[in-house]
Write a protein that holds these residues in place. Sequence first.
Motif, PDB file in Angstrom:
ATOM      1  N   LEU A  21      67.865 119.047 -83.087  1.00  0.00           N
ATOM      2  CA  LEU A  21      68.635 120.277 -83.234  1.00  0.00           C
ATOM      3  C   LEU A  21      70.109 120.079 -82.920  1.00  0.00           C
ATOM      4  CD1 LEU A  21      66.014 122.575 -81.541  1.00  0.00           C
ATOM      5  CD2 LEU A  21      66.462 122.357 -83.968  1.00  0.00           C
ATOM      6  N   GLY A  22      70.451 118.942 -82.320  1.00  0.00           N
ATOM      7  CA  GLY A  22      71.855 118.641 -82.087  1.00  0.00           C
ATOM      8  C   GLY A  22      72.477 119.400 -80.930  1.00  0.00           C
ATOM      9  N   THR A  23      71.656 120.023 -80.081  1.00  0.00           N
ATOM     10  CA  THR A  23      72.227 120.738 -78.955  1.00  0.00           C
ATOM     11  C   THR A  23      71.215 120.801 -77.828  1.00  0.00           C
ATOM     12  OG1 THR A  23      73.147 122.825 -78.190  1.00  0.00           O
ATOM     13  CG2 THR A  23      71.476 122.951 -79.885  1.00  0.00           C
ATOM     14  N   VAL A  24      71.709 120.918 -76.616  1.00  0.00           N
ATOM     15  CA  VAL A  24      70.815 121.097 -75.477  1.00  0.00           C
ATOM     16  C   VAL A  24      71.170 122.361 -74.705  1.00  0.00           C
ATOM     17  CG1 VAL A  24      70.087 118.731 -75.094  1.00  0.00           C
ATOM     18  CG2 VAL A  24      72.267 119.492 -74.196  1.00  0.00           C
ATOM     19  N   GLU A  25      72.143 123.123 -75.245  1.00  0.00           N
ATOM     20  CA  GLU A  25      72.485 124.389 -74.599  1.00  0.00           C
ATOM     21  C   GLU A  25      71.368 125.391 -74.880  1.00  0.00           C
ATOM     22  OE1 GLU A  25      75.424 124.895 -72.834  1.00  0.00           O
ATOM     23  OE2 GLU A  25      75.746 122.757 -73.093  1.00  0.00           O
ATOM     24  N   LEU A  26      70.921 126.086 -73.824  1.00  0.00           N
ATOM     25  CA  LEU A  26      69.779 126.987 -73.998  1.00  0.00           C
ATOM     26  C   LEU A  26      70.094 128.104 -74.986  1.00  0.00           C
ATOM     27  CD1 LEU A  26      68.503 127.233 -70.345  1.00  0.00           C
ATOM     28  CD2 LEU A  26      67.360 126.175 -72.269  1.00  0.00           C
ATOM     29  N   VAL A  27      71.330 128.641 -74.893  1.00  0.00           N
ATOM     30  CA  VAL A  27      71.680 129.741 -75.791  1.00  0.00           C
ATOM     31  C   VAL A  27      71.608 129.269 -77.237  1.00  0.00           C
ATOM     32  CG1 VAL A  27      73.541 131.250 -76.508  1.00  0.00           C
ATOM     33  CG2 VAL A  27      73.115 130.897 -74.094  1.00  0.00           C
ATOM     34  N   HIS A  28      72.139 128.070 -77.496  1.00  0.00           N
ATOM     35  CA  HIS A  28      72.106 127.540 -78.852  1.00  0.00           C
ATOM     36  C   HIS A  28      70.675 127.316 -79.304  1.00  0.00           C
ATOM     37  CE1 HIS A  28      76.412 125.804 -78.370  1.00  0.00           C
ATOM     38  NE2 HIS A  28      76.372 127.111 -78.378  1.00  0.00           N
ATOM     39  N   LEU A  29      69.847 126.736 -78.418  1.00  0.00           N
ATOM     40  CA  LEU A  29      68.462 126.455 -78.787  1.00  0.00           C
ATOM     41  C   LEU A  29      67.730 127.742 -79.121  1.00  0.00           C
ATOM     42  CD1 LEU A  29      67.463 123.721 -76.215  1.00  0.00           C
ATOM     43  CD2 LEU A  29      67.607 123.476 -78.676  1.00  0.00           C
ATOM     44  N   MET A  30      67.967 128.771 -78.304  1.00  0.00           N
ATOM     45  CA  MET A  30      67.284 130.047 -78.562  1.00  0.00           C
ATOM     46  C   MET A  30      67.778 130.646 -79.862  1.00  0.00           C
ATOM     47  SD  MET A  30      66.869 131.943 -74.923  1.00  0.00           S
ATOM     48  CE  MET A  30      68.588 132.037 -74.507  1.00  0.00           C
ATOM     49  N   ASP A  31      69.112 130.644 -80.029  1.00  0.00           N
ATOM     50  CA  ASP A  31      69.682 131.265 -81.219  1.00  0.00           C
ATOM     51  C   ASP A  31      69.318 130.498 -82.476  1.00  0.00           C
ATOM     52  OD1 ASP A  31      70.717 133.209 -79.759  1.00  0.00           O
ATOM     53  OD2 ASP A  31      72.795 132.518 -79.802  1.00  0.00           O
ATOM     54  N   ALA A  32      69.367 129.153 -82.358  1.00  0.00           N
ATOM     55  CA  ALA A  32      69.114 128.339 -83.536  1.00  0.00           C
ATOM     56  C   ALA A  32      67.737 128.633 -84.088  1.00  0.00           C
ATOM     57  CB  ALA A  32      69.230 126.865 -83.174  1.00  0.00           C
ATOM     58  N   THR A  33      66.759 128.713 -83.180  1.00  0.00           N
ATOM     59  CA  THR A  33      65.412 128.934 -83.654  1.00  0.00           C
ATOM     60  C   THR A  33      65.154 130.399 -83.946  1.00  0.00           C
ATOM     61  OG1 THR A  33      64.910 128.719 -81.328  1.00  0.00           O
ATOM     62  CG2 THR A  33      64.256 126.929 -82.736  1.00  0.00           C
ATOM     63  N   ARG A  34      66.061 131.258 -83.459  1.00  0.00           N
ATOM     64  CA  ARG A  34      65.872 132.690 -83.667  1.00  0.00           C
ATOM     65  C   ARG A  34      66.534 133.123 -84.974  1.00  0.00           C
ATOM     66  NH1 ARG A  34      68.053 135.270 -78.744  1.00  0.00           N
ATOM     67  NH2 ARG A  34      66.047 135.420 -77.722  1.00  0.00           N
ATOM     68  N   GLY A  35      67.450 132.306 -85.479  1.00  0.00           N
ATOM     69  CA  GLY A  35      68.078 132.634 -86.744  1.00  0.00           C
ATOM     70  C   GLY A  35      69.494 133.155 -86.602  1.00  0.00           C
ATOM     71  N   VAL A  36      70.008 133.229 -85.371  1.00  0.00           N
ATOM     72  CA  VAL A  36      71.409 133.588 -85.206  1.00  0.00           C
ATOM     73  C   VAL A  36      72.239 132.365 -85.599  1.00  0.00           C
ATOM     74  CG1 VAL A  36      73.175 134.350 -83.589  1.00  0.00           C
ATOM     75  CG2 VAL A  36      70.817 135.131 -83.327  1.00  0.00           C
ATOM     76  N   GLU A  37      73.314 132.600 -86.347  1.00  0.00           N
ATOM     77  CA  GLU A  37      74.016 131.446 -86.892  1.00  0.00           C
ATOM     78  C   GLU A  37      74.938 130.797 -85.873  1.00  0.00           C
ATOM     79  OE1 GLU A  37      75.926 132.460 -90.544  1.00  0.00           O
ATOM     80  OE2 GLU A  37      74.050 133.267 -91.324  1.00  0.00           O
ATOM     81  N   HIS A  38      74.927 129.497 -85.901  1.00  0.00           N
ATOM     82  CA  HIS A  38      75.842 128.720 -85.081  1.00  0.00           C
ATOM     83  C   HIS A  38      76.327 127.585 -85.960  1.00  0.00           C
ATOM     84  CE1 HIS A  38      76.274 129.973 -80.980  1.00  0.00           C
ATOM     85  NE2 HIS A  38      75.018 130.337 -80.952  1.00  0.00           N
ATOM     86  N   PRO A  39      77.634 127.380 -86.044  1.00  0.00           N
ATOM     87  CA  PRO A  39      78.101 126.302 -86.912  1.00  0.00           C
ATOM     88  C   PRO A  39      77.537 124.962 -86.444  1.00  0.00           C
ATOM     89  CG  PRO A  39      79.873 127.165 -85.538  1.00  0.00           C
ATOM     90  CD  PRO A  39      78.726 128.109 -85.414  1.00  0.00           C
ATOM     91  N   GLY A  40      76.999 124.196 -87.381  1.00  0.00           N
ATOM     92  CA  GLY A  40      76.528 122.862 -87.040  1.00  0.00           C
ATOM     93  C   GLY A  40      75.073 122.817 -86.638  1.00  0.00           C
ATOM     94  N   ILE A  41      74.568 123.898 -86.089  1.00  0.00           N
ATOM     95  CA  ILE A  41      73.180 123.875 -85.616  1.00  0.00           C
ATOM     96  C   ILE A  41      72.268 124.542 -86.631  1.00  0.00           C
ATOM     97  CG2 ILE A  41      71.654 124.614 -83.775  1.00  0.00           C
ATOM     98  CD1 ILE A  41      74.230 124.647 -82.027  1.00  0.00           C
ATOM     99  N   THR A  42      72.767 125.665 -87.202  1.00  0.00           N
ATOM    100  CA  THR A  42      71.944 126.395 -88.154  1.00  0.00           C
ATOM    101  C   THR A  42      71.490 125.504 -89.294  1.00  0.00           C
ATOM    102  OG1 THR A  42      73.444 128.191 -87.631  1.00  0.00           O
ATOM    103  CG2 THR A  42      71.839 128.580 -89.367  1.00  0.00           C
ATOM    104  N   GLU A  43      72.424 124.639 -89.784  1.00  0.00           N
ATOM    105  CA  GLU A  43      72.082 123.774 -90.910  1.00  0.00           C
ATOM    106  C   GLU A  43      70.926 122.863 -90.553  1.00  0.00           C
ATOM    107  OE1 GLU A  43      75.044 124.197 -89.688  1.00  0.00           O
ATOM    108  OE2 GLU A  43      76.166 125.194 -91.288  1.00  0.00           O
ATOM    109  N   GLN A  44      70.976 122.337 -89.343  1.00  0.00           N
ATOM    110  CA  GLN A  44      69.915 121.404 -88.955  1.00  0.00           C
ATOM    111  C   GLN A  44      68.567 122.102 -88.892  1.00  0.00           C
ATOM    112  OE1 GLN A  44      71.536 119.506 -85.414  1.00  0.00           O
ATOM    113  NE2 GLN A  44      71.897 117.715 -86.646  1.00  0.00           N
ATOM    114  N   VAL A  45      68.582 123.327 -88.366  1.00  0.00           N
ATOM    115  CA  VAL A  45      67.320 124.062 -88.296  1.00  0.00           C
ATOM    116  C   VAL A  45      66.854 124.408 -89.696  1.00  0.00           C
ATOM    117  CG1 VAL A  45      66.188 126.101 -87.405  1.00  0.00           C
ATOM    118  CG2 VAL A  45      67.907 124.956 -86.050  1.00  0.00           C
ATOM    119  N   ALA A  46      67.813 124.819 -90.553  1.00  0.00           N
ATOM    120  CA  ALA A  46      67.456 125.192 -91.913  1.00  0.00           C
ATOM    121  C   ALA A  46      66.863 124.003 -92.657  1.00  0.00           C
ATOM    122  CB  ALA A  46      68.685 125.725 -92.647  1.00  0.00           C
ATOM    123  N   GLY A  47      67.316 122.800 -92.283  1.00  0.00           N
ATOM    124  CA  GLY A  47      66.818 121.605 -92.953  1.00  0.00           C
ATOM    125  C   GLY A  47      65.376 121.277 -92.614  1.00  0.00           C
ATOM    126  N   LEU A  48      64.865 121.901 -91.542  1.00  0.00           N
ATOM    127  CA  LEU A  48      63.491 121.601 -91.139  1.00  0.00           C
ATOM    128  C   LEU A  48      62.524 122.465 -91.929  1.00  0.00           C
ATOM    129  CD1 LEU A  48      64.047 121.600 -87.286  1.00  0.00           C
ATOM    130  CD2 LEU A  48      63.821 119.614 -88.759  1.00  0.00           C
TER     131      LEU A  48
END
Lengths: 719, 102
Positions: free
Chosen positions: A277-304
């Motif tokens: 996922l390219g991040t270890v920040e909890l907020v990013h991890l929660m948001d990334a998997t929740r669908g809130v957009e974050h530059p750089g992380i959303t793409e990686q999640v979308a790629g899965l």
Amino acid sequence: MAAGRTERWVNALVACVLTTVAVVGGGRVLLSLDREALIQVLGWMVLLLPLAGFAVLAFFGGWLKRDREELGAGVIACAAVTVAFGLAAWMTVKFATIEGELTGSVAQHGAYLKAQGVSAAARDEILTKVGRTLELTPYFPSGSAVSASVDWIRVGPLRVAFSLLIDRLSLLMMLVVTGVGALIHIYSLGYMAHDPERVRYFSYLNLFTFFMLLLVMSGSLPLLFVGWEGVGLCSYLLIGFWFKRPSAAAAGLKAFLVNRIGDAALIVGIILAFHVLGTVELVHLMDATRGVEHPGITEQVAGLAPETLGGFGPLTAIALLLFVGACGKSAQVPLHVWLPDAMEGPTPVSALIHAATMVTAGVYLVARLSPLFVKAPTALMTVAVVGLLTALLAGTVALVQTDIKRVLAYSTVSQLGFMFLACGVGFFGAAMFHLFTHAFFKALLFLGSGAVIHALGGEQDMRRMGGLWRRLPWTFWTFVAGAAAIAGLPLLSGYMSKEAILAGTLAAGHPWLTGWALVAAALTALYMTRLVCLTFFGLFRGSAEARDHVHEPPWVMRVPLILLAVGALGAGYVGVPRLVGPTLATPVASEAHAVWLTPLAIVLALAAIVATAYLYLEFVEVVPRLRARFAVVVRVLEAKWGFDLAFDWLVRRVVVGGSTALLWRRVDAGLIDAAVNGSAHLVDVLAERTRALQTGLVRQYALVLFGGTVVLLAYLVWR
Amino acid sequence: MSAEMLQHALYLSLALFAIGALGVFLRRNVITVLMCIELMLNAANLAFVVFSRAWGSLSGQVFVFFVLTVAAAEAAVGLAIVIAWQRHRDTLDVDAFDSMKG
């Protein structure tokens, strides 16, 4: 003598003045801050106060020890945690105010747009954007604040901030840790009054509180891991607090080693999370998997690719590894073996670390990353099954234990199983609810058992107790409150949270799991009733000496019991699932709610209580016959389902035996040593041969030199 | 200088060198060995002079001076070692110099 007294008064006066100055000055500074800054400052203060307490005790402990009453150490430790609790409560109030205003502002926007005649879909879109804007001030609709962060680790693409994450979930955990923690600190003042090592005890307890707060407040997985290891360390130190007892030292070691298994998996999970996922920040991890957009992380999640039940993808791998870590810390099968042994520590420690707070860290971790876990259904199903299995296995073992603390320890393992079951079926709110109520009644039960043990002068075997209810009325009534709560008597806290779990399991569409969970719930009622009957009713079975020793605990121990009893009775009315809901993944529930579930659970619990009470109070002579009848079952349960034996076999045969036969004899001696020795031997042989050239005859050397020159010249001339 | 004389002179140089070499290899007294080395150096000197004469160039004779200097230095160092050895071991036998024997 007089001089000593004067000195003490002067000291007390100086301490009072300094405290007043600190409180007044600090309070003025705090009140001058704006609310966002205030929350952050308070967060750091809550975190660092117990650390300061630890530092004072660790560095000035010797000085405190000279005080004859030796009250200083305990009072400092208690003050640190109690003040931390007060500040955490203040924080919660401020947090709620700010959040309320933000929600109100979004609602106003909504109302305005509606009045303008904007369609519902368009309204939603705009409101989401408004939420995003609010996110820029560090708050966002899911309600979390990240403290101003300092870069902690910066290696290549890895950036870890030293930041605190403050949201509803961490606030709940902070309140539980500092609140229950403060009560247990105060109780310890009485319980440890006669221990010569009190300064060390209280310093460990404060250090534990600090690490636990770090665990629940940290904004990133690596920082969480620091807290995670820290509480493990404190657990080890406190289990082995009476390290002169070999069993205590061994239990501490066992806890530490078993936890290492889980921790290894956890750190691999963190690394994998960063890799995927390219991040270890909890907020990013929660948001990334929740669908809130974050530059750089959303793409990686979308790629899965989305993962399904039975499938195995990167998210499942991460979730499973994190869950193995949680299993170690939260004593889930098969890594639960350390917790019953951890009862070697002082009883307040069992209450604080091995019941109310540290062992729930695994549940917190799973709930914290719930958006990630719901994306990995296979992992989630594993969590549910392991949780239920643990609840059942530990519940059955608790039925045959004779040590009062071990019954409670297995009960803790069983209740943690319930929490994981709730996580596994997607009802993370219910898991946090049970965590919350469990903290009260299990801390209460442990402290109550501590009062019993204290009263009997160290006796822990229930076979040598009995009839204590007349002699220890305060202990008895508070203990019964806790037992009733955990057994699931209607309207008490344990009933409410367990009900939420059972209803959730059924609503998530798992009738089989629900059925077995009902059995586990009934087991809870069984072993708790047995415990209460053996301890407080019937005839006293101990020695006459012990009977004369029986006394109620001092008030400093009684007050925490009473406060916790109030919590155990009423904690169910704090709507935890609703309160922490916004930070967790929403459960996927079919509306399949069965009306029969609640009555069935109540009837089962009551039937179990009445039957056990009848058995142990009226027909005690039937118990040995029952044991003889089901001798095989009893033996299996007394062997604790053989987990310790299995580990013993695994470690002694497979690890030690395999290491000896294969790794040591074959690989180490046969390969590595042989290679090293062989090369040395080769050099030796070669040297033996070549040393013959060194004759020591100078004239011979000269001849060889001359001959060589001649040959060289001849070559040069006639080539 | 005729070719014949050149040849004779070179034979003489060769003979001197051979005597010196044989002395180095066969004699066991250190001082004799050193003297034989001097003999070999001087045989080389003779060859240098002869060739210098034959080619009509002075560089050969310049070389002789270098060789003489080196020979003097070598004799000085060599004799110093011999004296130290004599004091240390009370012998002048070359074959006794075998501390480095393997």
